[in-house]
Design a protein around this motif. Sequence first.
Motif, PDB file in Angstrom:
ATOM      1  N   VAL A 158      76.564  43.491  54.426  1.00 30.66           N
ATOM      2  CA  VAL A 158      75.244  43.565  55.056  1.00 30.66           C
ATOM      3  C   VAL A 158      74.276  43.827  53.907  1.00 30.66           C
ATOM      4  CG1 VAL A 158      73.769  44.813  56.661  1.00 30.66           C
ATOM      5  CG2 VAL A 158      76.193  44.460  57.216  1.00 30.66           C
ATOM      6  N   VAL A 159      73.376  42.906  53.678  1.00 29.77           N
ATOM      7  CA  VAL A 159      72.523  42.933  52.492  1.00 29.77           C
ATOM      8  C   VAL A 159      71.093  43.282  52.883  1.00 29.77           C
ATOM      9  CG1 VAL A 159      71.548  41.459  50.661  1.00 29.77           C
ATOM     10  CG2 VAL A 159      73.981  41.289  51.232  1.00 29.77           C
ATOM     11  N   LYS A 160      70.583  44.379  52.321  1.00 28.35           N
ATOM     12  CA  LYS A 160      69.194  44.762  52.611  1.00 28.35           C
ATOM     13  C   LYS A 160      68.261  43.886  51.773  1.00 28.35           C
ATOM     14  CE  LYS A 160      68.030  49.012  53.233  1.00 28.35           C
ATOM     15  NZ  LYS A 160      67.367  49.811  52.178  1.00 28.35           N
ATOM     16  N   GLU A 161      67.226  43.422  52.453  1.00 31.95           N
ATOM     17  CA  GLU A 161      66.265  42.520  51.810  1.00 31.95           C
ATOM     18  C   GLU A 161      65.627  43.131  50.544  1.00 31.95           C
ATOM     19  OE1 GLU A 161      62.616  40.449  54.011  1.00 31.95           O
ATOM     20  OE2 GLU A 161      62.751  42.565  54.462  1.00 31.95           O
ATOM     21  N   THR A 162      65.245  44.399  50.626  1.00 37.36           N
ATOM     22  CA  THR A 162      64.664  45.164  49.512  1.00 37.36           C
ATOM     23  C   THR A 162      63.233  44.747  49.186  1.00 37.36           C
ATOM     24  OG1 THR A 162      66.920  45.297  48.573  1.00 37.36           O
ATOM     25  CG2 THR A 162      65.133  46.222  47.267  1.00 37.36           C
ATOM     26  N   ARG A 163      62.336  45.204  50.016  1.00 37.07           N
ATOM     27  CA  ARG A 163      60.901  45.046  49.773  1.00 37.07           C
ATOM     28  C   ARG A 163      60.523  45.884  48.554  1.00 37.07           C
ATOM     29  NH1 ARG A 163      56.411  42.726  51.028  1.00 37.07           N
ATOM     30  NH2 ARG A 163      55.374  44.549  51.879  1.00 37.07           N
ATOM     31  N   PRO A 164      59.476  45.562  47.786  1.00 29.63           N
ATOM     32  CA  PRO A 164      58.625  44.392  48.057  1.00 29.63           C
ATOM     33  C   PRO A 164      59.070  43.098  47.377  1.00 29.63           C
ATOM     34  CG  PRO A 164      57.645  45.721  46.340  1.00 29.63           C
ATOM     35  CD  PRO A 164      58.909  46.442  46.760  1.00 29.63           C
ATOM     36  N   ARG A 165      60.041  43.146  46.448  1.00 28.91           N
ATOM     37  CA  ARG A 165      60.310  41.929  45.671  1.00 28.91           C
ATOM     38  C   ARG A 165      61.514  41.142  46.183  1.00 28.91           C
ATOM     39  NH1 ARG A 165      57.386  41.792  40.601  1.00 28.91           N
ATOM     40  NH2 ARG A 165      58.801  40.120  40.016  1.00 28.91           N
ATOM     41  N   GLN A 166      62.175  41.694  47.219  1.00 27.75           N
ATOM     42  CA  GLN A 166      63.247  40.964  47.896  1.00 27.75           C
ATOM     43  C   GLN A 166      64.395  40.532  46.979  1.00 27.75           C
ATOM     44  OE1 GLN A 166      60.825  38.000  49.960  1.00 27.75           O
ATOM     45  NE2 GLN A 166      60.857  39.331  51.745  1.00 27.75           N
ATOM     46  N   GLN A 167      64.806  41.484  46.118  1.00 25.47           N
ATOM     47  CA  GLN A 167      65.961  41.172  45.265  1.00 25.47           C
ATOM     48  C   GLN A 167      67.232  41.012  46.089  1.00 25.47           C
ATOM     49  OE1 GLN A 167      63.722  43.652  44.567  1.00 25.47           O
ATOM     50  NE2 GLN A 167      63.607  44.102  42.390  1.00 25.47           N
ATOM     51  N   GLY A 168      67.193  41.459  47.359  1.00 18.75           N
ATOM     52  CA  GLY A 168      68.342  41.269  48.249  1.00 18.75           C
ATOM     53  C   GLY A 168      68.719  39.795  48.374  1.00 18.75           C
TER      54      GLY A 168
END
Length: 323
Positions: A158-168
């Motif tokens: 389950v991969v978190k998107e990771t705001r703000p740069r969306q390295q997910g």
Amino acid sequence: MTDTEPAPAVSETAESIATMEIRGAATIASAAAEALAEQAEAAAAADATASDPEAFRASMRAAARTLRETRPTAVSLPNALRYVLQRMEGDSVDRLRRSVVDASDAFVEQLDRAQEDLGQVGANRLADGDTVMTHCHSTDALACIEAAVEQGKSISAVVKETRPRQQGHITAEALRDAGVPVTLIVDSAARRYLDEVDHVVVGADSIAADGGVINKIGTSGLAVNARERGVPIMTAAQTIKLHPETLTGHTVEIEMRDETEVIDPDAREEIGEIDVENPAFDVTPPRYMDAIVTEHGQFPPESIVTLMRELFGEGAAEPWAEP
Ligand SMILES: O=P(O)(O)OC[C@H]1O[C@H](OP(=O)(O)O)[C@H](O)[C@@H]1O
């Protein structure tokens, strides 16, 4: 190039690190070491520094300072500069050049080996059939998951998107390429999905002497939620992420990035007078982290200081400073 002006390759690398075209603590470290080797080659060929060992050394220190000033939080960057500059030796420019190039090569090689070794340690914490949750994009964290897959374990993520740069998104692609089924979620959905997860795996930009883990913003909240849901969390961090200055009480500077990463200027204008802040990292207290996985084995965060003292002594040299 004068004796203190960095070679174009150094300025380009510095710019790419600052704009995050080159990003991720380990990748930044290897790019910085390679840039120093390019500086050495350029300085050995330039009129101002080719026949003057002291001018050559000064140009190396200046290049290291340029690289050092790009981003403040990932200690892998100054640790890479330290590794290379501390091995610069010789009384002729040619010997100096060779020592820098050799040190740079050795550093990059060591980095790759360390990542492979820690991957094996981290993989041993994962069981066949496990689902892992990730945050941001960490090559050290990915090494653990990929090694588990290579051991024949079936792993989902389950991969978190990771705001703000969306390295997910980068993590999602890397895991998909490794044959790991991926579910991408927004950051705020993390707690909802923790009940379906067996392990949280994150990286680190710096590890403090008290075992505090400095990683992408959102890691500390994820760690607290994981503890509350009873899900173990590990940080995968090669020892170049250990922050020697914290041995003497210094804290790790948290990078504040531009507000345009959070909100576009038109949307901000429409809202009216507000403040926007964009810290890139946070600190997870050691009590919320189950293990720090390194190439030397795994450690409870509270004991990492022993390894730090072994590797760095009592503090950090600054070989890029003017003598
Ligand atoms: O060294 P590796 O494990 O690749 O990455 C370590 C960390 O570097 C990244 O920072 P950024 O995206 O450069 O701000 C993330 O915070 C990631 O966890």
